[in-house]
Write a protein that holds these residues in place. Structure first.
Motif, PDB file in Angstrom:
ATOM      1  N   THR A   8       0.838  -1.212   0.000  1.00 37.06           N
ATOM      2  CA  THR A   8       0.000   0.000   0.000  1.00 37.06           C
ATOM      3  C   THR A   8       0.865   1.251   0.000  1.00 37.06           C
ATOM      4  OG1 THR A   8      -1.757  -1.159   1.206  1.00 37.06           O
ATOM      5  CG2 THR A   8      -1.807   1.249   1.232  1.00 37.06           C
ATOM      6  N   GLU A  11       2.311   1.644  -3.507  1.00 36.96           N
ATOM      7  CA  GLU A  11       1.310   2.143  -4.447  1.00 36.96           C
ATOM      8  C   GLU A  11       0.995   3.611  -4.189  1.00 36.96           C
ATOM      9  OE1 GLU A  11      -0.254   0.561  -7.133  1.00 36.96           O
ATOM     10  OE2 GLU A  11       1.460  -0.739  -6.783  1.00 36.96           O
ATOM     11  N   PHE A  70     -11.736   8.512  -7.090  1.00 34.96           N
ATOM     12  CA  PHE A  70     -10.888   7.327  -6.960  1.00 34.96           C
ATOM     13  C   PHE A  70     -11.548   6.101  -7.580  1.00 34.96           C
ATOM     14  CE2 PHE A  70      -9.091   9.961  -3.576  1.00 34.96           C
ATOM     15  CZ  PHE A  70      -7.734   9.783  -3.801  1.00 34.96           C
ATOM     16  N   ALA A  71     -12.847   5.955  -7.357  1.00 35.52           N
ATOM     17  CA  ALA A  71     -13.535   4.732  -7.784  1.00 35.52           C
ATOM     18  C   ALA A  71     -13.678   4.637  -9.292  1.00 35.52           C
ATOM     19  CB  ALA A  71     -14.917   4.665  -7.131  1.00 35.52           C
ATOM     20  N   LEU A  75      -8.874   3.825  -9.778  1.00 33.09           N
ATOM     21  CA  LEU A  75      -8.868   2.387  -9.516  1.00 33.09           C
ATOM     22  C   LEU A  75      -9.008   1.530 -10.775  1.00 33.09           C
ATOM     23  CD1 LEU A  75      -8.755   0.306  -7.189  1.00 33.09           C
ATOM     24  CD2 LEU A  75     -11.250   0.417  -7.101  1.00 33.09           C
ATOM     25  N   GLN A  78      -5.891   1.929 -13.201  1.00 31.03           N
ATOM     26  CA  GLN A  78      -4.652   1.351 -12.686  1.00 31.03           C
ATOM     27  C   GLN A  78      -4.650  -0.166 -12.838  1.00 31.03           C
ATOM     28  OE1 GLN A  78      -2.254   3.182 -11.892  1.00 31.03           O
ATOM     29  NE2 GLN A  78      -0.839   2.102 -10.548  1.00 31.03           N
ATOM     30  N   PHE A  79      -5.759  -0.808 -12.465  1.00 32.80           N
ATOM     31  CA  PHE A  79      -5.795  -2.262 -12.542  1.00 32.80           C
ATOM     32  C   PHE A  79      -5.779  -2.765 -13.971  1.00 32.80           C
ATOM     33  CE2 PHE A  79      -6.457  -2.916  -8.077  1.00 32.80           C
ATOM     34  CZ  PHE A  79      -5.950  -4.188  -7.898  1.00 32.80           C
ATOM     35  N   GLN A 105      -4.530  -1.507  -3.453  1.00 34.74           N
ATOM     36  CA  GLN A 105      -5.176  -0.423  -4.188  1.00 34.74           C
ATOM     37  C   GLN A 105      -6.452   0.045  -3.493  1.00 34.74           C
ATOM     38  OE1 GLN A 105      -4.782   1.445  -7.008  1.00 34.74           O
ATOM     39  NE2 GLN A 105      -2.674   0.763  -7.283  1.00 34.74           N
ATOM     40  N   LEU A 106      -7.238  -0.911  -3.025  1.00 36.90           N
ATOM     41  CA  LEU A 106      -8.472  -0.548  -2.330  1.00 36.90           C
ATOM     42  C   LEU A 106      -8.179   0.199  -1.036  1.00 36.90           C
ATOM     43  CD1 LEU A 106     -10.573  -3.802  -2.833  1.00 36.90           C
ATOM     44  CD2 LEU A 106     -10.952  -1.585  -3.915  1.00 36.90           C
ATOM     45  N   SER A 109      -6.881   3.770  -1.907  1.00 31.66           N
ATOM     46  CA  SER A 109      -7.966   4.626  -2.399  1.00 31.66           C
ATOM     47  C   SER A 109      -8.904   5.020  -1.267  1.00 31.66           C
ATOM     48  CB  SER A 109      -8.738   3.912  -3.503  1.00 31.66           C
ATOM     49  OG  SER A 109      -7.907   3.634  -4.618  1.00 31.66           O
ATOM     50  N   PHE A 151     -16.613   1.575  -5.197  1.00 33.62           N
ATOM     51  CA  PHE A 151     -15.421   0.801  -5.520  1.00 33.62           C
ATOM     52  C   PHE A 151     -15.797  -0.508  -6.209  1.00 33.62           C
ATOM     53  CE2 PHE A 151     -12.100   2.666  -2.389  1.00 33.62           C
ATOM     54  CZ  PHE A 151     -12.284   3.908  -2.986  1.00 33.62           C
ATOM     55  N   LEU A 155     -14.322  -1.603  -9.774  1.00 32.84           N
ATOM     56  CA  LEU A 155     -13.701  -2.903 -10.054  1.00 32.84           C
ATOM     57  C   LEU A 155     -14.403  -3.610 -11.215  1.00 32.84           C
ATOM     58  CD1 LEU A 155     -13.016  -4.245  -6.451  1.00 32.84           C
ATOM     59  CD2 LEU A 155     -11.346  -3.431  -8.121  1.00 32.84           C
TER      60      LEU A 155
END
Length: 246
Positions: A8, A11, A70-71, A75, A78-79, A105-106, A109, A151, A155
């Motif tokens: 974390t 990141e 962020f969501a 996020l 990045q993934f 990441q979660l 964020s 989030f 995802l």
């Protein structure tokens, strides 16, 4: 746990190397609150709002925007980029599994969105006299449910997008209707019955109303809690079903 925290921290350092991302995700919501606060009519009590100011209605919306940044932009992009470049595939050969990257990441964020929330609340209170939440446990519950719902959607975007660029584009496109029904362009109190009903069934429409209720000293209503949990469960389940590590 120590591996998760180290990852974390790594990141987070990588995140702060991108000034545009930092400014967009962390600085834009407080800046938007300052812009709203600079509008004289937003600082005047409105009898139609029960004596509240328009600015008082926008504070929870700006907090929700901090989550959404962020969501829906950071996020998923990045993934999808990590998957596209084969980073997640290579991590399978190391003690740090790809799922650890997901957790890092979660966590990053979530923590950064909390920082944004605290800045917005402090700025609103000190600069514009916006009331702090009267029911803090209820506010935290509403905030965490909003985080879970958004989030999970982020995802799902990351799971379905074929590349980092497409994930960023899809997240940005989704951001606008999500924030519209959260009340960014038209506060929920000014929406007609149809728009408000639609808003009630969106993750941030329910989230913003729950934050407003907690600010006024009330617990979120069960229908709004159910909506946020429903989005988190459905979007999270679909994300788990379709997520690809490589």
């Amino acid at each position: 746990m120590s591996a998760l925290l180290r990852l974390t921290a790594t990141e987070t350092r990588l995140f702060f190397r991108e000034p545009m991302s930092v400014g967009f995700a962390l600085a834009f919501p407080p800046l938007l609150l300052v812009i709203f606060g600079a509008i004289p009519s937003f600082r005047e009590p409105d009898p139609d709002l029960g004596g509240l100011r328009i600015l008082d209605l926008y504070a929870p919306i700006v907090v929700a925007m901090g989550i959404t940044m962020f969501a829906m932009t950071g996020l998923p992009q990045q993934f999808a980029t990590y998957r596209e470049k084969g980073i997640l595939r290579r991590m399978r050969t190391t003690p740090v599994r790809p799922a650890m990257m997901l957790g890092a990441q979660l966590l990053m964020s979530t923590l950064l969105s909390v920082v944004t929330m605290l800045v917005v609340l402090a700025l609103g209170r000190l600069a514009f006299g916006v009331d702090l939440p009267r029911q803090i446990p209820a506010y935290l519950v509403a905030y965490l449910l909003s985080v879970l719902a958004m989030f999970a959607i982020g995802l799902l975007v990351a799971a379905l997008a074929p590349s980092g660029r497409s994930a960023g584009a899809a997240g940005t496109v989704l951001l606008f209707p999500i924030m519209f029904f959260a009340g960014l362009w038209l506060p929920r109190e000014a929406m007609n019955d149809v728009l408000r009903t639609i808003s009630d069934f969106t993750p941030l429409g329910a989230g913003v109303q729950s934050l407003q209720d907690a600010t006024a000293g009330h617990w979120p209503s069960l229908p709004h809690v159910a909506v946020m949990l429903g989005w988190a469960i459905v979007a999270g389940g679909l994300a788990a079903r379709y997520f690809r590590w490589e």
